[in-house]
Design an enzyme around this catalytic site. Sequence first.
Site, short mmCIF file in Angstrom:
data_model
loop_
_atom_site.label_atom_id
_atom_site.label_comp_id
_atom_site.label_asym_id
_atom_site.label_seq_id
_atom_site.Cartn_x
_atom_site.Cartn_y
_atom_site.Cartn_z
N GLU A 202 0.83 -1.20 0.00
CA GLU A 202 0.00 0.00 0.00
C GLU A 202 0.87 1.26 0.00
OE1 GLU A 202 -4.08 -1.50 2.09
OE2 GLU A 202 -2.45 -1.05 3.46
N CYS B 21 3.51 8.50 1.60
CA CYS B 21 4.03 7.52 2.55
C CYS B 21 4.25 6.23 1.77
CB CYS B 21 2.99 7.36 3.66
SG CYS B 21 3.46 6.16 4.91
N CYS C 129 6.18 -7.11 6.91
CA CYS C 129 7.27 -6.66 7.78
C CYS C 129 7.60 -7.77 8.75
CB CYS C 129 6.84 -5.41 8.55
SG CYS C 129 8.18 -4.70 9.56
N CYS D 11 6.05 -5.82 15.58
CA CYS D 11 5.56 -4.94 16.65
C CYS D 11 4.08 -5.27 16.86
CB CYS D 11 5.73 -3.47 16.27
SG CYS D 11 7.45 -3.03 15.93
N CYS E 229 1.05 -3.01 15.49
CA CYS E 229 1.08 -2.56 14.11
C CYS E 229 0.49 -3.63 13.20
CB CYS E 229 2.53 -2.27 13.70
SG CYS E 229 2.70 -1.84 11.95
N GLY F 70 6.71 -2.17 6.04
CA GLY F 70 8.09 -2.65 6.00
C GLY F 70 9.05 -1.85 6.84
N HIS G 98 8.53 4.50 21.11
CA HIS G 98 7.32 4.00 21.81
C HIS G 98 7.52 3.64 23.28
CE1 HIS G 98 5.68 4.11 17.84
NE2 HIS G 98 6.30 3.03 17.42
N CYS H 144 -1.14 5.52 10.33
CA CYS H 144 0.06 4.86 10.85
C CYS H 144 -0.31 3.50 11.45
CB CYS H 144 0.70 5.68 11.95
SG CYS H 144 1.09 7.34 11.48
N1 SAH Z 1 9.30 0.03 10.21
C1 SAH Z 1 9.51 1.46 10.22
C2 SAH Z 1 8.63 2.17 9.23
C3 SAH Z 1 7.13 2.10 9.54
S1 SAH Z 1 6.61 3.70 9.97
C4 SAH Z 1 9.33 1.99 11.62
O1 SAH Z 1 8.98 1.22 12.50
O2 SAH Z 1 9.59 3.15 11.84
C5 SAH Z 1 5.07 3.41 10.69
C6 SAH Z 1 4.96 4.17 12.00
O3 SAH Z 1 3.68 3.94 12.57
C7 SAH Z 1 5.97 3.67 13.01
O4 SAH Z 1 6.38 4.73 13.81
C8 SAH Z 1 5.13 2.71 13.81
O5 SAH Z 1 5.67 2.42 15.05
C9 SAH Z 1 3.83 3.45 13.89
N2 SAH Z 1 2.69 2.61 14.20
C10 SAH Z 1 2.58 1.29 14.05
N3 SAH Z 1 1.38 0.85 14.43
C11 SAH Z 1 0.70 1.95 14.85
C12 SAH Z 1 -0.61 2.16 15.34
N4 SAH Z 1 -1.46 1.15 15.47
N5 SAH Z 1 -0.96 3.43 15.65
C13 SAH Z 1 -0.11 4.45 15.48
N6 SAH Z 1 1.13 4.32 15.00
C14 SAH Z 1 1.54 3.08 14.69
#
Ligand code: SAH
Length: 346
Positions: A89, A102, A109, A113, A116, A159, A214, A331
């Site tokens: 996406e 974005c 990935c 986490c 996510c 990713g 986080h 995000c």
């Molecule tokens: N893998 C990289 C790039 C992804 S960026 C990274 O971790 O930075 C996506 C961003 O959204 C990251 O900061 C991630 O931690 C955040 N994210 C993931 N799940 C989320 C959620 N449910 N709500 C808000 N932010 C989230």
Amino acid sequence: MTHQTRYDLDREDLGEVLAGEPSYRVTQVWEGLYSHCTEPDDWSNVPKVLRSMVNTKLPAALNKAAESISDDGQTIKWLWNLHDAKQVETVLMHYPERSTVCVSSQAGCAMACSFCATGQAGFDRHLSVGEIVEQVAVASRTASKSGRRLSNIVFMGMGEPFANYERTWRSVERIHDDLGIGARHITISTVGIVPGIRRLTTEALPVNLAVSLHLANDQERDELVPINRRYPLDELADACHAYVEATHRRLSFEWALIDGVNDTDRHAQELADYARPLRAHVNLIPLNPTPGYMVRGTPPGRVRTFADTLERLGINATIRRTRGTEIDAACGQLRANQGSTPVQLG
Ligand code: SAH
């Protein structure tokens, strides 16, 4: 290279694929791809046979599976089918003063986490340079059609960019050199892959770095962000410190505020102690809902309190408004078609 698509090639490669064509034709094709970001069928200055040759020899990497629109047309999410049926996406967001895309760097990935959606679905494969760059080209073309100019690129889609460092970096160079987007308008976001940060420190192009933090204590971060067990907070801080010293660029930390998980005064204190020596800026994003994680985002009042606490502790923090939650484009919600109901095309 296994499957070559039109944005995989650099200018020299393109000359080879179009060997026998006069050089001004190669230039027209290159400009169609990079100056105008259009598709071969739109190149009225190029003969039809050459256009169809480009279509055959250099297919598009991204085939539109769905397009979803929200925020009154200001947010557009695309779901793409890749040549091997994997999906990714891309999200384009228009703001009054900028238009940001974005982009995804991998299909799925491997970082896992828990909060996510991409991490919940697991890893498919790395994206090629062509697959990454074409996301930017499509966004640029789409922005132009509504009289906007694509100004910013964030590697914050599906990713982990530093788990696919080589291709991510070659894409950054292509986006900078050939699509003409300034390095300061390009941001790479990492979960905290220390060797990637160290490598970025040595690169000449001054792109921005964001680290998805986080949590600022190892015990809790180990659980929420499993890669922390491999690259714990001390090592991460050392790499961030070296980056800031060498580049004099501002580092940012992403912090998704999760109800009761990382939003207390103690968490703000830990974050402040971690961010202060690095003079990092903090971006606060209330957690967006995902199917596999049942905890809520921090309610607005406490988001404000958390931000105020940080400010009082001397940390600059911005509360980010989320875009595209209702189309699962925000995000952490990118998940390639699972759990969302995008508009299906044709
Ligand atoms: N893998 C990289 C790039 C992804 S960026 C990274 O971790 O930075 C996506 C961003 O959204 C990251 O900061 C991630 O931690 C955040 N994210 C993931 N799940 C989320 C959620 N449910 N709500 C808000 N932010 C989230």
